[in-house]
Enzyme design. Structure first.
Site, PDB file in Angstrom:
ATOM      1  N   LYS A 175       0.833  -1.131  -0.031  1.00  0.00           N
ATOM      2  CA  LYS A 175       0.040   0.015   0.188  1.00  0.00           C
ATOM      3  C   LYS A 175       0.930   1.281   0.105  1.00  0.00           C
ATOM      4  O   LYS A 175       1.601   1.568   0.857  1.00  0.00           O
ATOM      5  CB  LYS A 175      -0.831  -0.025   1.180  1.00  0.00           C
ATOM      6  CG  LYS A 175      -2.229   0.734   1.133  1.00  0.00           C
ATOM      7  CD  LYS A 175      -2.351   2.028   1.004  1.00  0.00           C
ATOM      8  CE  LYS A 175      -1.803   3.137   2.158  1.00  0.00           C
ATOM      9  NZ  LYS A 175      -1.708   4.424   1.636  1.00  0.00           N
ATOM     10  N   SER A 229       4.713   7.806  10.127  1.00  0.00           N
ATOM     11  CA  SER A 229       4.728   8.572  11.382  1.00  0.00           C
ATOM     12  C   SER A 229       4.407   7.611  12.638  1.00  0.00           C
ATOM     13  O   SER A 229       3.920   6.485  12.594  1.00  0.00           O
ATOM     14  CB  SER A 229       3.885   9.581  11.253  1.00  0.00           C
ATOM     15  OG  SER A 229       2.359   8.928  11.198  1.00  0.00           O
ATOM     16  N   THR A 230       4.979   8.108  13.772  1.00  0.00           N
ATOM     17  CA  THR A 230       4.629   7.519  15.009  1.00  0.00           C
ATOM     18  C   THR A 230       3.231   7.153  15.118  1.00  0.00           C
ATOM     19  O   THR A 230       2.836   6.346  15.871  1.00  0.00           O
ATOM     20  CB  THR A 230       5.418   8.090  16.213  1.00  0.00           C
ATOM     21  OG1 THR A 230       6.780   7.982  15.777  1.00  0.00           O
ATOM     22  CG2 THR A 230       5.201   7.314  17.315  1.00  0.00           C
ATOM     23  N   GLY A 233       1.756   4.595  13.253  1.00  0.00           N
ATOM     24  CA  GLY A 233       2.312   3.219  13.784  1.00  0.00           C
ATOM     25  C   GLY A 233       1.724   2.819  15.010  1.00  0.00           C
ATOM     26  O   GLY A 233       1.023   1.692  15.023  1.00  0.00           O
ATOM     27  N   GLU A 250       8.826   1.222  11.379  1.00  0.00           N
ATOM     28  CA  GLU A 250      10.055   2.255  11.323  1.00  0.00           C
ATOM     29  C   GLU A 250       9.321   3.591  11.316  1.00  0.00           C
ATOM     30  O   GLU A 250       8.591   3.855  10.190  1.00  0.00           O
ATOM     31  CB  GLU A 250      10.749   2.170   9.867  1.00  0.00           C
ATOM     32  CG  GLU A 250      11.581   0.570   9.674  1.00  0.00           C
ATOM     33  CD  GLU A 250      12.224   0.257   8.579  1.00  0.00           C
ATOM     34  OE1 GLU A 250      12.175  -0.897   8.426  1.00  0.00           O
ATOM     35  OE2 GLU A 250      12.344   1.337   7.773  1.00  0.00           O
ATOM     36  N   CYS A 285      13.470  10.103   7.715  1.00  0.00           N
ATOM     37  CA  CYS A 285      13.007  10.018   8.835  1.00  0.00           C
ATOM     38  C   CYS A 285      14.376   9.987   9.918  1.00  0.00           C
ATOM     39  O   CYS A 285      14.114  10.244  10.945  1.00  0.00           O
ATOM     40  CB  CYS A 285      12.820   8.202   8.861  1.00  0.00           C
ATOM     41  SG  CYS A 285      13.872   7.116   8.305  1.00  0.00           S
ATOM     42  N   GLU A 390       8.955  16.214  15.584  1.00  0.00           N
ATOM     43  CA  GLU A 390       9.362  15.753  14.126  1.00  0.00           C
ATOM     44  C   GLU A 390       8.705  16.736  13.186  1.00  0.00           C
ATOM     45  O   GLU A 390       7.314  16.676  13.107  1.00  0.00           O
ATOM     46  CB  GLU A 390       9.127  14.338  13.549  1.00  0.00           C
ATOM     47  CG  GLU A 390       9.787  14.047  12.435  1.00  0.00           C
ATOM     48  CD  GLU A 390       9.700  12.585  11.784  1.00  0.00           C
ATOM     49  OE1 GLU A 390       8.212  11.969  12.250  1.00  0.00           O
ATOM     50  OE2 GLU A 390      10.632  11.866  11.382  1.00  0.00           O
TER      51      GLU A 390
HETATM   52  P1  NAP Z   1       1.694   8.380   7.467  1.00  0.00           P
HETATM   53  O1  NAP Z   1       0.349   8.793   7.881  1.00  0.00           O
HETATM   54  O2  NAP Z   1       2.487   7.683   8.686  1.00  0.00           O
HETATM   55  O3  NAP Z   1       1.733   7.777   6.041  1.00  0.00           O
HETATM   56  C1  NAP Z   1       2.619   6.665   5.899  1.00  0.00           C
HETATM   57  C2  NAP Z   1       1.904   5.545   5.345  1.00  0.00           C
HETATM   58  O4  NAP Z   1       0.664   5.056   6.116  1.00  0.00           O
HETATM   59  C3  NAP Z   1       1.022   5.841   3.980  1.00  0.00           C
HETATM   60  O5  NAP Z   1       1.105   5.002   2.892  1.00  0.00           O
HETATM   61  C4  NAP Z   1      -0.393   6.231   4.476  1.00  0.00           C
HETATM   62  O6  NAP Z   1      -1.326   6.349   3.460  1.00  0.00           O
HETATM   63  C5  NAP Z   1      -0.199   5.024   5.568  1.00  0.00           C
HETATM   64  N1  NAP Z   1      -1.427   5.310   6.435  1.00  0.00           N
HETATM   65  C6  NAP Z   1      -2.099   6.713   6.978  1.00  0.00           C
HETATM   66  N2  NAP Z   1      -3.032   6.049   7.800  1.00  0.00           N
HETATM   67  C7  NAP Z   1      -2.966   4.844   7.912  1.00  0.00           C
HETATM   68  C8  NAP Z   1      -3.687   3.838   8.829  1.00  0.00           C
HETATM   69  N3  NAP Z   1      -4.767   4.336   9.618  1.00  0.00           N
HETATM   70  N4  NAP Z   1      -3.499   2.547   8.823  1.00  0.00           N
HETATM   71  C9  NAP Z   1      -2.650   2.303   7.927  1.00  0.00           C
HETATM   72  N5  NAP Z   1      -2.037   2.734   7.205  1.00  0.00           N
HETATM   73  C10 NAP Z   1      -2.070   4.334   7.003  1.00  0.00           C
HETATM   74  O7  NAP Z   1       2.501   9.792   7.546  1.00  0.00           O
HETATM   75  P2  NAP Z   1       1.960  11.246   6.459  1.00  0.00           P
HETATM   76  O8  NAP Z   1       0.680  11.368   7.329  1.00  0.00           O
HETATM   77  O9  NAP Z   1       2.070  10.770   5.336  1.00  0.00           O
HETATM   78  O10 NAP Z   1       3.078  12.136   7.016  1.00  0.00           O
HETATM   79  C11 NAP Z   1       3.130  12.672   8.312  1.00  0.00           C
HETATM   80  C12 NAP Z   1       3.970  12.784   9.256  1.00  0.00           C
HETATM   81  O11 NAP Z   1       4.708  11.175   9.216  1.00  0.00           O
HETATM   82  C13 NAP Z   1       5.215  13.446   8.889  1.00  0.00           C
HETATM   83  O12 NAP Z   1       5.360  14.777   9.175  1.00  0.00           O
HETATM   84  C14 NAP Z   1       6.606  12.720   9.253  1.00  0.00           C
HETATM   85  O13 NAP Z   1       6.806  13.301  10.743  1.00  0.00           O
HETATM   86  C15 NAP Z   1       6.140  11.314   9.147  1.00  0.00           C
HETATM   87  N6  NAP Z   1       6.629  10.444   8.458  1.00  0.00           N
HETATM   88  C16 NAP Z   1       7.782   9.823   8.494  1.00  0.00           C
HETATM   89  C17 NAP Z   1       8.302   8.819   7.651  1.00  0.00           C
HETATM   90  C18 NAP Z   1       9.740   8.102   7.882  1.00  0.00           C
HETATM   91  O14 NAP Z   1      10.212   7.720   6.911  1.00  0.00           O
HETATM   92  N7  NAP Z   1       9.785   7.780   9.267  1.00  0.00           N
HETATM   93  C19 NAP Z   1       7.763   8.852   6.343  1.00  0.00           C
HETATM   94  C20 NAP Z   1       6.671   9.654   5.989  1.00  0.00           C
HETATM   95  C21 NAP Z   1       6.140  10.365   6.959  1.00  0.00           C
HETATM   96  P3  NAP Z   1      -2.188   7.604   2.883  1.00  0.00           P
HETATM   97  O15 NAP Z   1      -0.949   8.430   2.842  1.00  0.00           O
HETATM   98  O16 NAP Z   1      -2.419   7.154   1.592  1.00  0.00           O
HETATM   99  O17 NAP Z   1      -2.871   7.891   3.928  1.00  0.00           O
END
Ligand code: NAP
Ligand code: MG
Length: 488
Positions: A175, A229-230, A233, A250, A285, A390
């Protein structure tokens, strides 16, 4: 307008219900492509297809050398596709083309070959239990696994995780992030020419709140490998409780880059700047977003950073001269801007940067792009929100310290524990402090030195469920079984 398709049961197809999501080019703000807005029915198709491929295809029964060779052929195809795949990825998430085409995709191909080789090294142990009995262990694939991928590095994460999962014998469901799915969906075309049985890999694009939630709670999925994101997670942990899923998470970071007065300050400034600003505008990250500097060289070092930040060419990620591209999504662009405002209102002093959008880039075609200048705050306060949270953008805080103890105290004063950098000319200090830093990766006189042969995983709230990469990387994707034999 390009439309990219899901990949399920070996077929490239739209979502069953026919919905689409817009994908924006963050350098221009234009919708440049559409990806399927899949729902639970598409996920059910994917789980069924993965299960059938896992149970019925030859993937688990061919000799390991054959499985490895098939994966190496995939690596070759990926490497040969660097130009067109890199361009799609750059349009979709704004990471400079130099990186996607010349670093990320060729690097991913090398990593895939390493992981393919690991398939041939899977071994168990034998253990003497008593004179008349012994045990042995077997490593078996989990079965059907899901990969949830973020928008900051879709293709390399997909290639690495998918290859490891397949090398271990699993069937997978991927996904991607809705804002940056195009590269991964496009890359599924490579499977048309490869000897990997249909159903071993599915890619289902859609929203986290729909497809992501359904993956987390699905009883037919044995493991999730998630990067993001945490906060997300935590939600996955909650929803995965139903079948006690195996989770590798991660997550985020607020990593310290610690500079001592005895370091080569020029190299440290280059490393600290690249650790947060280039090439991906802090959307990593492991971004070194807290730069801790020994008091005696603090002013000097902050000035060096100011000069370096000002010299970074921010602009069109398709231009080979660009040093730093835009923020990948509109939502993240807003979030980063609000952190810059917050830093000011919390009383941190703005050393450089802070401007956004058309104030940063000159070309009119980019005036609606999500650009943020490399931004540096100076503060003594590690408890500010800009010091603790972050930001996931090109925004760092520089904080002074007076002693090793104080440096460690500040460095570890965060809920995260992903990575840390240490810059010093004193080899004893380097080893002493590397042990005291609560982080999964410590880099001495370098930063972001990630390598597939080196284990990687977060401490504290930066992750759980083990480490990726390294010689035991495939064990993440396997369950151990022990067999005890009584010989009497
Ligand atoms: P995110 O919500 O953690 O997105 C990462 C992945 O998780 C995307 O594929 C997202 O899908 C999916 N996701 C979202 N809600 C989910 C749920 N309820 N169940 C399962 N999967 C789900 O991150 P983001 O909102 O795009 O970014 C927000 C913050 O995340 C950033 O500001 C940053 O701090 C952090 N981040 C960290 C990393 C890293 O490498 N550690 C990478 C990206 C973001 P959709 O995008 O399709 O909703
Ligand atoms: Mg996009």
């Amino acid at each position: 307008m390009q439309q990219f398709l899901n990949y399920i049961a070996g077929e490239h197809r739209p979502a069953r219900a026919g919905g689409w999501l817009d994908s924006v080019n963050p350098a221009t703000g234009d919708v440049w492509a559409q990806v399927p807005d899949s729902d639970v029915d598409d996920l059910e198709d994917a789980v069924r297809s993965a299960r059938a491929a896992y149970d019925d295809s030859d993937w688990r029964t061919v000799p390991m050398a054959v499985r490895a060779a098939r994966l190496r052929s995939w690596a070759d195809a990926v490497e040969a596709s660097a130009d067109w795949l890199g361009e799609i990825e750059t349009r979709d998430n704004g990471r400079p083309l130099n990186e996607t085409q010349h670093t990320q995709i060729p690097g991913a191909a090398m990593q895939m070959r390493y992981l393919a080789g690991l398939a041939e090294t899977i071994v168990g142990d034998t253990i003497d239990v008593r004179p008349s009995a012994f045990a042995y262990t077997v490593w078996e694939p989990v079965g059907v696994c899901a990969l949830i991928i973020p928008w900051n590095g879709p293709l390399p994460l997909f290639f690495a995780k998918a290859t490891a999962a397949l090398a271990a014998g699993n069937a997978i469901i991927v996904k991607p992030a809705q804002q940056a799915s195009a590269g991964i969906l496009a890359a599924t075309r490579l499977f048309d020419e490869l000897d990997i049985p249909p159903g071993m890999v599915q890619v289902v694009s859609g929203r986290g709140s729909t497809v992501g939630d359904a993956i987390s709670s699905h009883r037919g999925i044995g493991k999730i490998s998630f990067t993001g994101s945490t906060e997300t997670g935590r939600r996955i942990i909650d929803r995965a409780a139903g079948n006690v899923k195996n989770l590798l998470l991660e997550l985020g970071g607020k990593s310290p880059n610690i500079v001592f007065a005895d370091a080569d300050l020029d190299r440290a400034a280059a490393g600290a700047s690249a650790g947060i600003f280039t090439p991906n505008a802090g959307q990593a990250c492991v971004a070194g977003s807290r730069i801790l500097v020994e008091e005696s060289v603090y002013d000097d070092f902050v000035e060096r950073l100011r000069v370096r930040a000002g010299g970074i060419q921010v602009g069109d990620p398709l231009d080979p001269g660009t040093g730093m591209g835009p923020i990948a999504t509109a939502g993240q662009f807003k979030a980063v801007q609000s952190y810059v405002e917050l830093g000011r209102s919390e009383g941190a002093s703005l050393v450089t940067g802070g401007r956004v959008g058309a104030d940063v880039v000159s070309s009119t075609s980019l005036e609606h792009g999500y650009f943020v200048e490399p931004t540096l705050f100076a503060t003594r306060d590690n408890s500010l929100r800009v010091s603790q949270e972050e930001i996931f953008g090109p925004v760092a805080v520089a904080i002074p310290f007076r002693s090793e103890d104080e440096a460690i105290m500040i460095a570890n004063d965060t809920p995260y524990g992903l990575a840390a950098g240490l810059w010093t000319g004193d080899v004893g200090r380097a080893h002493r402090l590397a042990r005291r830093l609560d982080a999964g990766s410590v880099w001495v006189n370098t930063y972001k030195a990630l390598h597939w042969a080196v284990p990687f995983g977060g401490h504290k709230e930066s992750g759980t469920g083990g480490t990726a990469n390294g010689p035991t990387a495939l064990r993440e994707w396997m369950d151990a079984k022990s067999v005890v034999l009584d010989l009497s």
